[in-house]
Design a protein around this motif. Sequence first.
Motif, PDB file in Angstrom:
ATOM      1  N   UNK A   1      86.689  42.400  19.046  1.00 30.99           N
ATOM      2  CA  UNK A   1      88.043  42.397  19.618  1.00 30.99           C
ATOM      3  C   UNK A   1      88.024  42.632  21.120  1.00 30.99           C
ATOM      4  N   UNK A   2      87.065  43.410  21.611  1.00 30.22           N
ATOM      5  CA  UNK A   2      87.031  43.665  23.050  1.00 30.22           C
ATOM      6  C   UNK A   2      86.620  42.422  23.838  1.00 30.22           C
TER       7      UNK A   2
ATOM      8  N   UNK B   1      83.132  45.732  29.511  1.00 30.73           N
ATOM      9  CA  UNK B   1      83.814  44.439  29.364  1.00 30.73           C
ATOM     10  C   UNK B   1      83.530  43.469  30.502  1.00 30.73           C
ATOM     11  N   UNK B   2      83.566  43.898  31.776  1.00 35.13           N
ATOM     12  CA  UNK B   2      83.248  42.920  32.826  1.00 35.13           C
ATOM     13  C   UNK B   2      81.858  42.304  32.659  1.00 35.13           C
ATOM     14  N   UNK B   3      80.887  43.093  32.229  1.00 32.63           N
ATOM     15  CA  UNK B   3      79.549  42.548  32.022  1.00 32.63           C
ATOM     16  C   UNK B   3      79.485  41.736  30.728  1.00 32.63           C
ATOM     17  N   UNK B   4      79.993  42.308  29.628  1.00 34.70           N
ATOM     18  CA  UNK B   4      79.923  41.632  28.334  1.00 34.70           C
ATOM     19  C   UNK B   4      80.668  40.300  28.358  1.00 34.70           C
TER      20      UNK B   4
ATOM     21  N   UNK C   1      80.437  28.294  36.950  1.00 37.66           N
ATOM     22  CA  UNK C   1      80.068  29.700  36.738  1.00 37.66           C
ATOM     23  C   UNK C   1      81.052  30.660  37.425  1.00 37.66           C
ATOM     24  N   UNK C   2      82.291  30.257  37.477  1.00 37.95           N
ATOM     25  CA  UNK C   2      83.345  31.115  38.021  1.00 37.95           C
ATOM     26  C   UNK C   2      83.680  32.169  36.973  1.00 37.95           C
ATOM     27  N   UNK C   3      83.676  33.436  37.367  1.00 35.89           N
ATOM     28  CA  UNK C   3      83.979  34.539  36.461  1.00 35.89           C
ATOM     29  C   UNK C   3      85.353  35.088  36.843  1.00 35.89           C
ATOM     30  N   UNK C   4      86.322  35.001  35.942  1.00 30.97           N
ATOM     31  CA  UNK C   4      87.654  35.526  36.251  1.00 30.97           C
ATOM     32  C   UNK C   4      87.670  37.048  36.242  1.00 30.97           C
ATOM     33  N   UNK C   5      88.783  37.610  36.667  1.00 33.34           N
ATOM     34  CA  UNK C   5      88.939  39.068  36.585  1.00 33.34           C
ATOM     35  C   UNK C   5      88.877  39.476  35.118  1.00 33.34           C
ATOM     36  N   UNK C   6      88.103  40.493  34.845  1.00 27.20           N
ATOM     37  CA  UNK C   6      87.979  41.045  33.493  1.00 27.20           C
ATOM     38  C   UNK C   6      88.165  42.551  33.627  1.00 27.20           C
ATOM     39  N   UNK C   7      89.147  43.116  32.930  1.00 31.36           N
ATOM     40  CA  UNK C   7      89.396  44.562  33.056  1.00 31.36           C
ATOM     41  C   UNK C   7      88.314  45.397  32.382  1.00 31.36           C
ATOM     42  N   UNK C   8      88.306  46.662  32.705  1.00 28.18           N
ATOM     43  CA  UNK C   8      87.440  47.584  31.968  1.00 28.18           C
ATOM     44  C   UNK C   8      88.000  47.725  30.552  1.00 28.18           C
TER      45      UNK C   8
END
Length: 162
Positions: free
Chosen positions: A85-86, A129-132, A147-154
């Motif tokens: 879920x995360x 979460x940002x890494x996973x 390979x654009x990585x969007x904002x990912x919250x903790x």
Amino acid sequence: AAAANSVDLRPVGMEDEIDTASDYWFNLLWNGAYKCGFATTQTAYDEAASDVLQGLQEMNDHLTNNAYLVGDSITEVDVKNFAWVTRHDHAYTVIFKSPGGRIAQYPHIASYVRRLVTEYPRLLDTVDMPDACGSYYRQLFMLNVGRIVPYIPSVREWVAGL
């Protein structure tokens, strides 16, 4: 002797029920998202997407009257599901085109996640979460050419938004 705050994630006598539940959620959701992402035909994608949607609805329905996915306490099924879920909102729905919207749209799943991290706050330390989620964008070149990585919250920010 077990530590006073230890948790038995696979209680004796529940092994078959845990294995059955793990297989069930794996086939519908946990692997369903991957089947969406790596589908090479529309039919394969549609079948996998249908499984994910069914799984999300069934899980939400199950959690209407149950605190956990199996039994009356946390088991390894809940820990596996927490990992899934995360990643759902910020990896699977975007990079894999897995359907179902945000976990927050499923009130009983969202409540379950909030309850899990309240009862077992160390779960929050198990997910970066940002890494996973970011690894999906960085490593799956064929699904994210730039390979654009969007904002990912903790994980804490994500849970707070449920």
